[in-house]
Scaffold this motif. Sequence first.
Motif, short mmCIF file in Angstrom:
data_model
loop_
_atom_site.label_atom_id
_atom_site.label_comp_id
_atom_site.label_asym_id
_atom_site.label_seq_id
_atom_site.Cartn_x
_atom_site.Cartn_y
_atom_site.Cartn_z
N VAL A 1 -1.80 -1.09 -2.13
CA VAL A 1 -0.60 -1.01 -1.29
C VAL A 1 -1.01 -0.70 0.15
O VAL A 1 -0.46 -1.26 1.10
N THR A 2 -1.99 0.18 0.32
CA THR A 2 -2.48 0.51 1.66
C THR A 2 -3.05 -0.72 2.36
O THR A 2 -2.80 -0.95 3.54
N ALA A 3 -3.82 -1.51 1.61
CA ALA A 3 -4.38 -2.74 2.17
C ALA A 3 -3.28 -3.70 2.58
O ALA A 3 -3.36 -4.35 3.63
N LEU A 4 -2.23 -3.80 1.77
CA LEU A 4 -1.11 -4.67 2.09
C LEU A 4 -0.40 -4.21 3.35
O LEU A 4 -0.10 -5.01 4.25
N VAL A 5 -0.14 -2.91 3.46
CA VAL A 5 0.54 -2.36 4.63
C VAL A 5 -0.29 -2.58 5.89
O VAL A 5 0.23 -3.00 6.94
N LEU A 6 -1.59 -2.33 5.82
CA LEU A 6 -2.47 -2.53 6.97
C LEU A 6 -2.47 -3.99 7.43
O LEU A 6 -2.41 -4.28 8.63
N THR A 7 -2.51 -4.90 6.47
CA THR A 7 -2.54 -6.33 6.81
C THR A 7 -1.22 -6.77 7.43
O THR A 7 -1.20 -7.49 8.45
N LEU A 8 -0.11 -6.36 6.83
CA LEU A 8 1.20 -6.72 7.36
C LEU A 8 1.40 -6.15 8.77
O LEU A 8 1.92 -6.83 9.66
N GLN A 9 0.99 -4.91 8.95
CA GLN A 9 1.14 -4.28 10.26
C GLN A 9 0.28 -4.97 11.31
O GLN A 9 0.70 -5.14 12.46
N LEU A 10 -0.92 -5.36 10.93
CA LEU A 10 -1.79 -6.06 11.88
C LEU A 10 -1.15 -7.36 12.35
O LEU A 10 -1.13 -7.66 13.55
N ILE A 11 -0.59 -8.12 11.42
CA ILE A 11 0.04 -9.39 11.77
C ILE A 11 1.26 -9.16 12.65
O ILE A 11 1.45 -9.82 13.68
N LEU A 12 2.09 -8.18 12.28
CA LEU A 12 3.32 -7.92 13.03
C LEU A 12 3.03 -7.42 14.44
O LEU A 12 3.66 -7.85 15.41
N ILE B 1 -8.28 -12.69 12.05
CA ILE B 1 -8.37 -11.22 11.95
C ILE B 1 -7.73 -10.72 10.67
O ILE B 1 -8.29 -9.84 9.99
N SER B 2 -6.56 -11.25 10.30
CA SER B 2 -5.88 -10.79 9.09
C SER B 2 -6.68 -11.14 7.83
O SER B 2 -6.78 -10.32 6.91
N VAL B 3 -7.28 -12.34 7.79
CA VAL B 3 -8.09 -12.72 6.63
C VAL B 3 -9.33 -11.84 6.55
O VAL B 3 -9.69 -11.34 5.46
N LEU B 4 -10.01 -11.62 7.68
CA LEU B 4 -11.19 -10.76 7.68
C LEU B 4 -10.85 -9.34 7.26
O LEU B 4 -11.57 -8.73 6.46
N GLN B 5 -9.75 -8.81 7.79
CA GLN B 5 -9.36 -7.46 7.43
C GLN B 5 -9.05 -7.36 5.95
O GLN B 5 -9.48 -6.44 5.27
N PHE B 6 -8.29 -8.33 5.43
CA PHE B 6 -7.92 -8.29 4.01
C PHE B 6 -9.16 -8.37 3.13
O PHE B 6 -9.25 -7.68 2.10
N GLN B 7 -10.12 -9.21 3.50
CA GLN B 7 -11.35 -9.32 2.72
C GLN B 7 -12.16 -8.04 2.78
O GLN B 7 -12.72 -7.59 1.77
N LEU B 8 -12.24 -7.43 3.95
CA LEU B 8 -12.95 -6.16 4.08
C LEU B 8 -12.28 -5.06 3.26
O LEU B 8 -12.97 -4.24 2.63
N LEU B 9 -10.96 -5.07 3.23
CA LEU B 9 -10.24 -4.07 2.43
C LEU B 9 -10.45 -4.31 0.94
O LEU B 9 -10.54 -3.37 0.15
N ARG B 10 -10.57 -5.56 0.53
CA ARG B 10 -10.86 -5.87 -0.87
C ARG B 10 -12.26 -5.40 -1.24
O ARG B 10 -12.48 -4.86 -2.33
N ILE B 11 -13.22 -5.59 -0.32
CA ILE B 11 -14.58 -5.12 -0.57
C ILE B 11 -14.59 -3.59 -0.68
O ILE B 11 -15.26 -3.01 -1.55
N ARG B 12 -13.82 -2.93 0.20
CA ARG B 12 -13.72 -1.47 0.16
C ARG B 12 -13.14 -1.00 -1.16
O ARG B 12 -13.60 -0.02 -1.76
N ARG B 13 -12.15 -1.74 -1.69
CA ARG B 13 -11.56 -1.38 -2.97
C ARG B 13 -12.56 -1.56 -4.10
O ARG B 13 -12.66 -0.74 -5.02
#
Length: 292
Positions: free
Chosen positions: A213-224, A278-290
Amino acid sequence: MIENRRKKSLIALTMVTPFVVTFSVFFLYPMLDMIRISFTDAPLVGAGHWVGFDNYLKLFGDRLFTLSLKNNAYFVALTVIPTTVIALLIALAINRLSGFRQTFVMSLFFMPYVLPVSVVTELWAWMLDLQFGVLQPVIALFTGKPVAVFKNPYWVMPMVAVVTIWWTNGFNVLLFIAGLRNIPSELYEAASLDGATTWQKFSRVTWPLLWPVTALVLTLQLILQLKIFDQIYLLSGGGPFNSSYVLLLKVYREAFQSNNGGYASAVATVLFLLIVVISVLQFQLLRIRRAS
């Protein structure tokens, strides 16, 4: 079996077709046409001549484009992580309530999110007015005097960030509460039996299970926040001295005020690619972190 499979395929195609048509007409076609126009010198309305990469090469020497990129990055830094942390803290506090109190408090935090941006900006412009603003005494406690925050180059972006966080954070709170409710209570009971402290329960149970959920919120906020425009346009207009000048404001002024449709499309295309990358890179980095 073949007839049944065809029937299911037809039903699926019937259900998908409205979305595909809507997506193609209102997103895919305008996006492709925007990219095409970015290679021309077209005005806002009408055809133009093919100029190749001239519009994109012009961006490198455009001081306002470089400034707007920096301002966008600054605004992202002011909003994305702070709004995520604040939403998480609010959700953790609300989750400790129950019954009517939880519903009431959750409604209070979500209420600003349903307001239109014009109402939000007018409300904050009144509260921060230099002469009559009810929040000016609070500012004066730290600065020693009232400050015209939306006319001050050092205050304008942080205050627009405050307005944005207040306005949009209700949705993030709901996402975090939904994530918290999906965590089995048995895990907390087992942790209590093992003598875990409150911090250990959060760091070993809540945080790992809440990470998607945190990764989703971060990605959505970055795009917005990369697409910031409304609050800037209504509160500061890009000023003072272009200190709040952002990419979408440049697109608006180039297209609707200077009638440079081709150049505005080039700026919009760069912003679109920036958001995607940026959003794709961030989401992938967050997936790696998870995963780690």
